[in-house]
Design a protein around this motif. Structure first.
Motif, PDB file in Angstrom:
ATOM      1  N   ARG A  50      28.997  35.098  37.065  1.00  0.00           N
ATOM      2  CA  ARG A  50      27.930  35.574  36.162  1.00  0.00           C
ATOM      3  C   ARG A  50      28.635  35.800  34.834  1.00  0.00           C
ATOM      4  O   ARG A  50      29.663  36.357  34.834  1.00  0.00           O
ATOM      5  CB  ARG A  50      26.987  36.819  36.621  1.00  0.00           C
TER       6      ARG A  50
ATOM      7  N   ALA B 298      21.099  40.207  32.345  1.00  0.00           N
ATOM      8  CA  ALA B 298      21.965  39.601  33.694  1.00  0.00           C
ATOM      9  C   ALA B 298      22.739  40.632  34.039  1.00  0.00           C
ATOM     10  O   ALA B 298      22.924  40.724  35.318  1.00  0.00           O
ATOM     11  CB  ALA B 298      22.440  38.449  33.448  1.00  0.00           C
ATOM     12  N   ASN B 299      23.597  41.142  33.230  1.00  0.00           N
ATOM     13  CA  ASN B 299      24.350  42.256  33.626  1.00  0.00           C
ATOM     14  C   ASN B 299      24.189  43.741  33.763  1.00  0.00           C
ATOM     15  O   ASN B 299      24.993  44.795  33.687  1.00  0.00           O
ATOM     16  CB  ASN B 299      25.609  42.131  32.400  1.00  0.00           C
TER      17      ASN B 299
ATOM     18  N   GLN C 285      19.280  46.058  35.286  1.00  0.00           N
ATOM     19  CA  GLN C 285      19.774  44.665  35.417  1.00  0.00           C
ATOM     20  C   GLN C 285      18.369  43.842  35.791  1.00  0.00           C
ATOM     21  O   GLN C 285      17.537  44.542  36.763  1.00  0.00           O
ATOM     22  CB  GLN C 285      20.646  44.574  36.396  1.00  0.00           C
ATOM     23  N   ASN C 286      18.062  42.958  35.047  1.00  0.00           N
ATOM     24  CA  ASN C 286      16.895  42.215  35.250  1.00  0.00           C
ATOM     25  C   ASN C 286      17.023  40.626  35.205  1.00  0.00           C
ATOM     26  O   ASN C 286      16.898  40.064  33.936  1.00  0.00           O
ATOM     27  CB  ASN C 286      15.741  42.710  34.372  1.00  0.00           C
ATOM     28  N   ASP C 287      17.029  39.924  36.354  1.00  0.00           N
ATOM     29  CA  ASP C 287      17.391  38.392  36.384  1.00  0.00           C
ATOM     30  C   ASP C 287      16.521  37.595  35.624  1.00  0.00           C
ATOM     31  O   ASP C 287      16.653  36.713  35.136  1.00  0.00           O
ATOM     32  CB  ASP C 287      17.966  38.015  37.804  1.00  0.00           C
ATOM     33  N   THR C 288      15.225  38.176  36.240  1.00  0.00           N
ATOM     34  CA  THR C 288      13.850  37.434  35.717  1.00  0.00           C
ATOM     35  C   THR C 288      13.734  37.528  33.992  1.00  0.00           C
ATOM     36  O   THR C 288      13.575  36.486  33.539  1.00  0.00           O
ATOM     37  CB  THR C 288      12.709  37.853  36.326  1.00  0.00           C
TER      38      THR C 288
ATOM     39  N   ALA D 114      16.119  38.050  32.009  1.00  0.00           N
ATOM     40  CA  ALA D 114      17.411  37.166  31.596  1.00  0.00           C
ATOM     41  C   ALA D 114      17.301  35.705  31.491  1.00  0.00           C
ATOM     42  O   ALA D 114      17.567  34.963  30.400  1.00  0.00           O
ATOM     43  CB  ALA D 114      18.583  37.374  32.471  1.00  0.00           C
ATOM     44  N   LEU D 115      16.614  35.208  32.634  1.00  0.00           N
ATOM     45  CA  LEU D 115      16.442  33.787  32.531  1.00  0.00           C
ATOM     46  C   LEU D 115      15.025  33.484  31.401  1.00  0.00           C
ATOM     47  O   LEU D 115      15.312  32.525  30.927  1.00  0.00           O
ATOM     48  CB  LEU D 115      15.498  33.420  33.993  1.00  0.00           C
TER      49      LEU D 115
ATOM     50  N   LEU E 161      22.835  28.477  36.761  1.00  0.00           N
ATOM     51  CA  LEU E 161      21.911  29.164  37.381  1.00  0.00           C
ATOM     52  C   LEU E 161      21.105  28.023  38.673  1.00  0.00           C
ATOM     53  O   LEU E 161      20.885  28.623  39.780  1.00  0.00           O
ATOM     54  CB  LEU E 161      20.819  29.658  36.747  1.00  0.00           C
TER      55      LEU E 161
ATOM     56  N   GLN F  47      20.182  31.048  41.678  1.00  0.00           N
ATOM     57  CA  GLN F  47      20.015  32.261  41.347  1.00  0.00           C
ATOM     58  C   GLN F  47      18.835  32.437  40.263  1.00  0.00           C
ATOM     59  O   GLN F  47      18.772  31.808  39.155  1.00  0.00           O
ATOM     60  CB  GLN F  47      21.309  32.939  40.712  1.00  0.00           C
ATOM     61  N   VAL F  48      17.987  33.030  40.646  1.00  0.00           N
ATOM     62  CA  VAL F  48      16.511  33.345  39.827  1.00  0.00           C
ATOM     63  C   VAL F  48      15.694  31.984  39.951  1.00  0.00           C
ATOM     64  O   VAL F  48      14.575  32.091  40.130  1.00  0.00           O
ATOM     65  CB  VAL F  48      16.903  33.769  38.454  1.00  0.00           C
TER      66      VAL F  48
END
Length: 226
Positions: A3, A97-98, A104-107, A109-110, A131, A136-137
């Protein structure tokens, strides 16, 4: 594939005669007088200037002109990103993302990666490619990964070139093709990518001399389509 962990640093700079104070901030930043740059740019940022907002995000993220402050960096990036600033959108995605400056929130970030990528941001395009490779996500989708990697390679993005080489070497979403893999790794290696150089060397041991010669020719002749 790791990541992303480092916020990309690109300062926005658009020169006009009406921006003497903004330009003074840039001159100070280039001269590493960060306190002056912060002082010059803050009024612009407060008035809604996306360039200045992004630049303050960079400075707070890197502790330039004051203590490092991820929360402030996130705040300024978000303000610039909401105005469509592609670099701010990408950096905001990295921070989410980090978990920098907030949970931290991948959604989330996407969301910001996609906005930046759709504006042609090469780092964001390459990130979306990765990704989709690892699932991932988003669902694992090699064809979608290939699409994003190819868009980034059109901008000569070394990381995307390296990853596209992996796709061809492994046959992910495409027929396995050592010639294509060697070509993409040659292009990435030419930009100083050591992993691409090492991978190319190992792959060459599995290839015939004619295959290597063809890959080298393709690398020499490759040009972006755009």
């Amino acid at each position: 594939m790791k990541r992303l962990s480092v916020v990309t640093v690109f300062l926005a700079w658009f020169v006009t005669s009406a921006n003497a104070d903004f330009d003074a901030g840039m001159a100070a930043y280039v001269g590493r007088d960060y306190a002056t740059a912060l002082r010059e740019w803050t009024p612009f940022a407060d008035q809604g200037d996306a360039r200045a907002q992004f630049n303050l995000g960079v400075m707070y993220a890197n502790g330039q002109g004051g203590p490092q402050n991820d929360k402030e960096a996130l705040r300024w990036y978000r303000l610039a990103a909401n105005q469509g600033h592609a670099d701010a959108q990408f950096n905001l995605g990295v921070m989410y993302a980090n978990g920098q400056g907030g949970p931290q929130n991948d959604t989330e970030a996407l969301h910001w990666y996609r906005l930046a990528a759709n504006q042609g941001h090469a780092d964001a395009q390459a990130t979306l490619g990765t990704l989709h490779v690892i699932g991932q996500v988003v669902p694992q989708d090699y064809r979608e990964a290939l699409r994003w990697y190819r868009l980034a390679t059109e901008q000569r993005h070394a990381g995307a070139q390296y990853n596209l080489g992996i796709m061809y070497a492994k046959g992910y979403g495409v027929l396995q093709d050592y010639v294509q893999a060697h070509m993409w790794w040659s292009l990435a290696a030419a930009k100083g990518d050591e992993m691409a150089s090492s991978a190319r060397k190992q792959l060459a041991e599995k290839m015939s001399q004619s295959q290597i010669a063809e890959a080298q020719r393709l690398a020499r002749e490759w040009k972006p389509k755009q």
